[in-house]
Design a protein around this motif. Structure first.
Motif, PDB file in Angstrom:
ATOM      1  N   LEU A 169       0.847  -1.201   0.000  1.00  0.00           N
ATOM      2  CA  LEU A 169       0.000   0.000   0.000  1.00  0.00           C
ATOM      3  C   LEU A 169       0.875   1.240   0.000  1.00  0.00           C
ATOM      4  O   LEU A 169       1.732   1.411   0.878  1.00  0.00           O
ATOM      5  N   THR A 170       0.674   2.102  -0.979  1.00  0.00           N
ATOM      6  CA  THR A 170       1.415   3.362  -1.069  1.00  0.00           C
ATOM      7  C   THR A 170       0.485   4.499  -0.654  1.00  0.00           C
ATOM      8  O   THR A 170      -0.492   4.794  -1.347  1.00  0.00           O
ATOM      9  N   ARG A 171       0.793   5.106   0.490  1.00  0.00           N
ATOM     10  CA  ARG A 171      -0.047   6.170   1.024  1.00  0.00           C
ATOM     11  C   ARG A 171       0.319   7.509   0.389  1.00  0.00           C
ATOM     12  O   ARG A 171       1.480   7.926   0.397  1.00  0.00           O
ATOM     13  N   VAL A 172      -0.691   8.172  -0.168  1.00  0.00           N
ATOM     14  CA  VAL A 172      -0.519   9.470  -0.809  1.00  0.00           C
ATOM     15  C   VAL A 172      -0.902  10.548   0.207  1.00  0.00           C
ATOM     16  O   VAL A 172      -1.991  10.483   0.796  1.00  0.00           O
ATOM     17  N   PRO A 173      -0.046  11.562   0.451  1.00  0.00           N
ATOM     18  CA  PRO A 173      -0.343  12.573   1.458  1.00  0.00           C
ATOM     19  C   PRO A 173      -1.408  13.565   0.979  1.00  0.00           C
ATOM     20  O   PRO A 173      -1.146  14.742   0.727  1.00  0.00           O
ATOM     21  N   LEU A 174      -2.618  13.045   0.855  1.00  0.00           N
ATOM     22  CA  LEU A 174      -3.730  13.820   0.319  1.00  0.00           C
ATOM     23  C   LEU A 174      -5.015  13.334   0.958  1.00  0.00           C
ATOM     24  O   LEU A 174      -5.228  12.124   1.100  1.00  0.00           O
ATOM     25  N   LEU A 175      -5.870  14.282   1.358  1.00  0.00           N
ATOM     26  CA  LEU A 175      -7.224  13.958   1.804  1.00  0.00           C
ATOM     27  C   LEU A 175      -8.153  14.285   0.658  1.00  0.00           C
ATOM     28  O   LEU A 175      -8.366  15.447   0.329  1.00  0.00           O
ATOM     29  N   LEU A 176      -8.713  13.268   0.037  1.00  0.00           N
ATOM     30  CA  LEU A 176      -9.538  13.462  -1.150  1.00  0.00           C
ATOM     31  C   LEU A 176     -10.968  13.862  -0.797  1.00  0.00           C
ATOM     32  O   LEU A 176     -11.648  14.540  -1.560  1.00  0.00           O
ATOM     33  N   GLY A 177     -11.431  13.430   0.372  1.00  0.00           N
ATOM     34  CA  GLY A 177     -12.771  13.826   0.820  1.00  0.00           C
ATOM     35  C   GLY A 177     -13.871  12.889   0.375  1.00  0.00           C
ATOM     36  O   GLY A 177     -14.809  12.609   1.111  1.00  0.00           O
ATOM     37  N   SER A 178     -13.775  12.402  -0.851  1.00  0.00           N
ATOM     38  CA  SER A 178     -14.736  11.435  -1.382  1.00  0.00           C
ATOM     39  C   SER A 178     -14.082  10.730  -2.560  1.00  0.00           C
ATOM     40  O   SER A 178     -13.065  11.174  -3.079  1.00  0.00           O
ATOM     41  N   LEU A 196       5.532  -5.924   7.262  1.00  0.00           N
ATOM     42  CA  LEU A 196       6.801  -6.467   6.791  1.00  0.00           C
ATOM     43  C   LEU A 196       7.848  -5.379   6.602  1.00  0.00           C
ATOM     44  O   LEU A 196       8.936  -5.465   7.161  1.00  0.00           O
ATOM     45  N   THR A 197       7.543  -4.363   5.781  1.00  0.00           N
ATOM     46  CA  THR A 197       8.499  -3.282   5.542  1.00  0.00           C
ATOM     47  C   THR A 197       7.749  -1.980   5.295  1.00  0.00           C
ATOM     48  O   THR A 197       6.572  -1.983   4.906  1.00  0.00           O
ATOM     49  N   THR A 198       8.439  -0.871   5.499  1.00  0.00           N
ATOM     50  CA  THR A 198       7.918   0.445   5.106  1.00  0.00           C
ATOM     51  C   THR A 198       9.045   1.250   4.476  1.00  0.00           C
ATOM     52  O   THR A 198      10.170   1.266   4.996  1.00  0.00           O
ATOM     53  N   THR A 199       8.747   1.895   3.344  1.00  0.00           N
ATOM     54  CA  THR A 199       9.733   2.699   2.615  1.00  0.00           C
ATOM     55  C   THR A 199       9.160   4.080   2.343  1.00  0.00           C
ATOM     56  O   THR A 199       8.135   4.204   1.672  1.00  0.00           O
ATOM     57  N   PRO A 200       9.808   5.152   2.864  1.00  0.00           N
ATOM     58  CA  PRO A 200       9.375   6.508   2.516  1.00  0.00           C
ATOM     59  C   PRO A 200      10.064   6.964   1.230  1.00  0.00           C
ATOM     60  O   PRO A 200      11.210   6.588   0.965  1.00  0.00           O
ATOM     61  N   TYR A 201       9.372   7.780   0.440  1.00  0.00           N
ATOM     62  CA  TYR A 201       9.940   8.288  -0.809  1.00  0.00           C
ATOM     63  C   TYR A 201      10.067   9.803  -0.770  1.00  0.00           C
ATOM     64  O   TYR A 201       9.417  10.485   0.026  1.00  0.00           O
ATOM     65  N   SER A 202      10.902  10.310  -1.667  1.00  0.00           N
ATOM     66  CA  SER A 202      11.256  11.735  -1.659  1.00  0.00           C
ATOM     67  C   SER A 202      10.069  12.645  -1.948  1.00  0.00           C
ATOM     68  O   SER A 202      10.098  13.834  -1.614  1.00  0.00           O
ATOM     69  N   ASN A 203       9.024  12.138  -2.569  1.00  0.00           N
ATOM     70  CA  ASN A 203       7.863  12.965  -2.916  1.00  0.00           C
ATOM     71  C   ASN A 203       6.775  12.923  -1.852  1.00  0.00           C
ATOM     72  O   ASN A 203       5.669  13.407  -2.071  1.00  0.00           O
ATOM     73  N   LEU A 205       5.364  10.177  -0.512  1.00  0.00           N
ATOM     74  CA  LEU A 205       4.621   8.925  -0.455  1.00  0.00           C
ATOM     75  C   LEU A 205       5.327   7.946   0.481  1.00  0.00           C
ATOM     76  O   LEU A 205       6.554   7.954   0.589  1.00  0.00           O
ATOM     77  N   VAL A 206       4.533   7.119   1.135  1.00  0.00           N
ATOM     78  CA  VAL A 206       5.070   6.116   2.055  1.00  0.00           C
ATOM     79  C   VAL A 206       4.468   4.770   1.679  1.00  0.00           C
ATOM     80  O   VAL A 206       3.246   4.618   1.638  1.00  0.00           O
ATOM     81  N   GLN A 207       5.326   3.792   1.407  1.00  0.00           N
ATOM     82  CA  GLN A 207       4.861   2.481   0.947  1.00  0.00           C
ATOM     83  C   GLN A 207       5.118   1.422   2.019  1.00  0.00           C
ATOM     84  O   GLN A 207       6.222   1.301   2.534  1.00  0.00           O
ATOM     85  N   SER A 208       4.045   0.683   2.344  1.00  0.00           N
ATOM     86  CA  SER A 208       4.158  -0.371   3.370  1.00  0.00           C
ATOM     87  C   SER A 208       3.698  -1.709   2.797  1.00  0.00           C
ATOM     88  O   SER A 208       2.727  -1.775   2.058  1.00  0.00           O
ATOM     89  N   HIS A 209       4.398  -2.728   3.197  1.00  0.00           N
ATOM     90  CA  HIS A 209       4.129  -4.086   2.745  1.00  0.00           C
ATOM     91  C   HIS A 209       3.586  -4.877   3.937  1.00  0.00           C
ATOM     92  O   HIS A 209       4.178  -4.904   5.016  1.00  0.00           O
ATOM     93  N   TYR A 210       2.436  -5.523   3.743  1.00  0.00           N
ATOM     94  CA  TYR A 210       1.785  -6.285   4.808  1.00  0.00           C
ATOM     95  C   TYR A 210       1.438  -7.688   4.318  1.00  0.00           C
ATOM     96  O   TYR A 210       1.172  -7.901   3.137  1.00  0.00           O
ATOM     97  N   ARG A 211       1.398  -8.606   5.273  1.00  0.00           N
ATOM     98  CA  ARG A 211       0.884  -9.946   5.005  1.00  0.00           C
ATOM     99  C   ARG A 211      -0.364 -10.159   5.857  1.00  0.00           C
ATOM    100  O   ARG A 211      -0.390  -9.783   7.038  1.00  0.00           O
ATOM    101  N   ILE A 212      -1.386 -10.752   5.256  1.00  0.00           N
ATOM    102  CA  ILE A 212      -2.602 -11.048   6.012  1.00  0.00           C
ATOM    103  C   ILE A 212      -2.331 -12.211   6.960  1.00  0.00           C
ATOM    104  O   ILE A 212      -1.792 -13.242   6.557  1.00  0.00           O
TER     105      ILE A 212
END
Length: 215
Positions: A169-178, A196-203, A205-212
């Motif tokens: 899941l790559t989280r975008v620093p934005l509240l879209l509202g709907s 499992l892991t989390t990687t922040p990017y220069s723009n 965005l923050v990407q996290s890897h999960y296992r169910i």
């Protein structure tokens, strides 16, 4: 997935399409969701647009330009996506194709006559009309090992049938509202995830890897 046209251009232009083969020795089929979503949980605006992602793609450093997409894709030998997602992908044009020679299965409950497959993609893309469990069983029987599942409705249905094992899941620093949410809000979809892991990017965005976690 992270379906901005700028990302697809970046990946297609900078990364050669290398042949991707799959083996008949897979013992377990794995399905992963790789997708970007806003901080309030939306994967697209109400009309299906993901244009808001273009800003973050253009503001990424050269090192972060594909935000792990090529690495993830190299682990995948099959794509399973919904019809609307497929329509969006081919709308970018024949020259913008980040999937190499991997097979693409388009999940359509309306049947194959509702799906347009360009001539250049015939033989690589096909329509499947069975349920999620049956799709993964078919994939495993055909020797595939890791499927990339994409598209809002497709993801929800695969989750509902317990057919997803991992999330990127790559989280975008934005509240879209709907917009179109990634997860259902029916009160019946509680899942425990192992981080499992989390990687922040220069723009930003923050990407996290999960296992169910299976209970």
């Amino acid at each position: 997935g992270f379906r901005s046209s700028e990302l697809y251009d970046s990946y297609t232009n900078d990364t050669p399409e290398t042949p991707h083969t799959h083996s008949n020795t897979h013992k377990n089929m794995k399905a992963t969701v790789y997708i970007a979503l806003t901080l309030d949980g939306y994967i697209a605006t109400s009309d299906g647009s993901v244009d808001f992602l273009n800003h973050y793609q253009s503001s990424a450093s050269k090192e972060d330009c594909d935000m792990g997409f090529s690495t993830f894709l190299n682990s995948v030998d099959l794509l399973i996506m919904g019809r609307k997602t497929w329509d969006q992908v081919i709308s970018f044009g024949e020259e913008v194709w980040p999937y190499g020679d991997r097979k693409v299965w388009i999940w359509s409950r309306e049947g194959s006559e509702e799906v347009h497959i360009p001539v250049v993609r015939r033989g690589q893309a096909e329509v499947v009309c069975m349920g999620p469990t049956e799709i993964l069983k078919k994939a495993e029987n055909e020797g595939f090992g890791h499927a990339y599942v994409d598209g809002g409705t497709t993801i929800k249905e695969f989750l509902r049938h317990d057919c997803i094992q991992e999330f990127v899941l790559t989280r975008v620093p934005l509240l879209l509202g709907s917009g179109i949410p990634l997860f259902a809000s029916d009160g019946k979809s509680r899942l425990e995830l192992e981080h499992l892991t989390t990687t922040p990017y220069s723009n930003g965005l923050v990407q996290s890897h999960y296992r169910i976690v299976k209970n």
